[in-house]
Structure formats: C-alpha cells, structure tokens
Design an enzyme around this catalytic site. Structure first.
Site, short mmCIF file in Angstrom:
data_model
loop_
_atom_site.label_atom_id
_atom_site.label_comp_id
_atom_site.label_asym_id
_atom_site.label_seq_id
_atom_site.Cartn_x
_atom_site.Cartn_y
_atom_site.Cartn_z
N ASP A 203 0.89 -1.13 0.06
CA ASP A 203 0.02 0.12 -0.10
C ASP A 203 0.85 1.22 0.03
OD1 ASP A 203 -2.57 1.28 0.01
OD2 ASP A 203 -3.41 -0.43 0.97
N CYS B 212 -16.04 -1.77 -3.72
CA CYS B 212 -17.32 -2.12 -2.94
C CYS B 212 -18.17 -0.74 -3.48
CB CYS B 212 -16.88 -1.81 -1.58
SG CYS B 212 -15.91 -0.19 -1.39
#
Length: 397
Positions: free
Chosen positions: A241, A337
């Site tokens: 990340d 999502c």
C-alpha cells in the site's frame, strides 16, 4: 454536492426521508433498471444496515465452534454453512435517539459505525458542543443526522484527529450489534469482520497452496489475510500500500491474526514492476480506491463525476500493473465496493480489450451481473441483501 437534490422517501428504518444528489440518482437508475427495481429501492437499502453482519473465523487459530462458544450470549451469532470459516451476527433494532443541547459532531464514516452501536472513537470526533466529560451527549453526523447518544469520555479540548481512544461511549443507537473490537476473541486474532461478498471473492477465485500471492492495495488486510488462511499459510504472500498509515494498518492486522509470513511493503502499486522487478505473482488481488457507493449503512448520498474520473484512471493503472507483473497462467482478481458500471464492468472490459487476459468463470456460486455478457459478480442493495460489491476473475494468457 454538484447538481440539485432529490427527496427519496423510505417506508421504514432509521432514515424515512433522504436527500440524494441528482447525479447519484441518475447513476443508480442506469443500474437498477436492468434489475427491474427502482433507484429509490437501492438508495433506501443503502441507508439501512445488512440484516446479518459477517465474521470470518481465523481457522488457522481456532474452529468456528470455539469462536461461537466465546461469543456473548446476546450477540445472536450463528454459523453459516456456506463457508466453514463464516459466522453471521444479527443486526437488531435499537432505540430511538433524540436531539440534545449537548452533542458531538462526528465525521460521516464514524457516524455510520455509531448507527450500529459502535463507540465513537477519537479520530472520528470533530467537535464537542456544550458538553463536558462524563455528561450524556448526542452524536450528530457532520451532515446533521442524530445517530446515537452516550457518555462523553474526553474533555472538549482533547478533540484531535491524530489521537486514539474512545470519545463517546455509546449507550443508545438506532441499531444494535455486539461491539466486536471489545471481545477477547477479536483482540486475540480469532475473528475478522468481513462481508459475505468479500469472503466469496476468495472462494470464487480459489488461490492455491504454493501460489505467489500479491495484494496491490492491501489495507486494512482483509483479502490478503483471507488468502493466507484459505491456503493454510502454504504460499508466498506480499502486501502493498502507498502510505505509512495504510502499511501500519496491514501490519497491525497481520500481527493480530498471527500471519507472520506476510511481507508488507510501502509502494506505489502503479509501478511495482520497476520497484520490485523480482515479483511475479501467480495470484494478484486488486481492490482499488473507488467511490464506495455500495457501503451500508450510509449517511451520505452524493456523487461527483469528477471524482469518479480520477478514480477510474487510478483503477485502470492498478489493474494494468497487476496484469503486467502476474505470471502467464496466473489469476488477477479485481473488486470494488461501489455500484457504478464505469468503475466495475467498464474497467474490466477495458482490460479485456487491451491486455492478454480472459475472464474466468468464478469457482463458487455467485450473482452474475446483468450489465455485461462476461461472468462478473455484482451485488446490488435493494436486489440482494448484502452491501454493494463487484468482482471479476481474470486469467493471464
């Protein structure tokens, strides 16, 4: 919010009237019409929590039966036979919450968690109005919804987004479920809270023992840790990340779960091949930043076309790099999502046209999208009883 607002009336639940942005309503109508439901049905479902909140049992640490034996008696937890590691927890109706003269303003994400009975933690507390430590206060979202009440656990001068700890101990909220973070089985790494669609993704793509598994956008660590447990820790695992905070969150999750073999790196995953030329995963996960329109319950109902355009460029860049670094014959799993076609079917179909990949049929039963001819999975609130979610499984040729 750009554009005007549309008032959406809901038949029941916490929010009976919702001010939704015109652009959001139009965007959802593009999707809901293919499912023969109204955009209003989707929006009202987004405002409500799911009926069942799902937990993933860390099967490398304990059994589902053991975890259930340690759950509080009033948690309404039960096993779900679809996956051996899955437990569902009933979300129950709570108590009516009223406006008060003393209140704490919370950011949207924190307020959405308070709706379910979670305490308000310090990073999400923005301002204390008229309250003192030890007094009862209401919690109000930054867009004006009263989402709970409880006891103020800080002095007003202590409000600081960089601090941790509980700001308000919630006693009343519109919905109730067990406070997972306070449970010993959570602290000891026996459970991870994860939605059913997100768990289905790993079963449907089925990483194998011996795979080299890489998660390009790993924080907070749900998918890479599930892949670890699914393969019983018998693969190679790399989590990436791009900020220190996100990397620390992944490391914290791996420590709590006891997944010591996951190697975590801070990196810009759009150029992983240059920074890590030795990396050639056989199973690559891409769950990029998105507009998040599938999350529920939600208190914000707006949409910005400009924000989506920026995100789509990032999504394509991350998926492109995932395909480039994945070994021939390997799998790439793409998920979001959110609800929009442009960020889901659109991004993956673009990849299919421009890169040497093909769409794989998922290996577990899934809700096939009605918005593409390819075998992609789509969960639509108002039609399905889950959060909004999308995933596709690709194979590199």
């Amino acid at each position: 919010m750009s554009g005007g607002a549309v008032e959406v009336r809901c038949k029941g639940g916490f929010l009976r009237s919702i001010k939704a942005g015109e652009e959001l309503v139009e965007k959802i109508e593009e999707i809901s019409s293919s499912y023969m439901i109204r955009a209003e049905d989707v929006i009202c479902s987004l405002a409500e929590p799911v009926e069942n909140y799902y937990l993933r049992v860390n099967i490398m640490k304990g059994s589902r039966e053991y975890v259930l034996s340690k759950m509080p008696h009033d948690s309404h937890a039960s096993q779900d036979e679809r996956f051996e590691e899955m437990i569902n927890v009933k979300v129950r109706g709570g108590e009516k919450v009223e406006e008060m003269k003393r209140y704490v303003i919370a950011d949207i994400k924190a307020a959405e968690r308070v709706m379910l009975g979670s305490d308000l933690f310090m990073p999400g507390a923005l301002k204390v109005v008229n309250g003192k430590r030890g007094e009862e206060v209401a919690v109000v979202s930054e867009n004006g919804y009263v989402v709970g009440s409880g006891i103020l656990d800080i002095d007003p001068s202590e409000v600081n987004p960089k601090k941790r700890g509980i700001a308000v101990r919630i006693e009343r909220s519109p919905y109730k479920m067990v406070k997972l973070n306070s449970l010993d089985i959570f602290k000891e790494g026996y459970i991870y809270d994860q939605s059913f669609p997100s768990m289905l993704l790993i079963h449907a793509s089925s990483p194998r023992e011996g795979d080299v598994i890489a998660d390009l956008t790993a924080s907070p660590g749900g998918k890479i840790s599930h892949a670890y447990e699914f393969t019983r820790g018998k693969a190679e695992y790399y989590a990436f990340d791009h900020t220190n905070a996100k990397v620390e969150k992944v490391e914290e999750t791996m420590r709590r779960l006891g997944h010591e073999n996951v190697k975590v790196y801070k990196a810009d995953s759009r150029s992983l091949g240059k920074e890590f030329p030795w990396l050639s995963p056989s199973f690559t996960i891409v769950d990029p930043p998105c507009t998040g329109l599938g999350n529920r319950p939600r208190l914000s109902f707006s949409f910005e076309e400009e924000e989506q355009e920026v995100l789509i460029r990032l999504q394509k860049a991350l998926l492109s790099e995932a395909i480039r670094i994945t070994s021939p014959g390997g799998k790439i799993v793409y998920s979001t999502c959110t609800l929009t076609v442009e960020e889901n079917e659109g991004v993956v179909e673009w990849a299919l046209k421009n890169f040497p990949v093909c769409a794989e049929e998922p290996l577990a039963p899934y809700p096939r999208t009605k918005l593409s001819d390819f075998p992609f999975a789509r969960f639509l609130p108002g039609y399905h009883k889950y959060p909004g979610f999308f995933f596709a499984v690709l194979k590199k040729l």
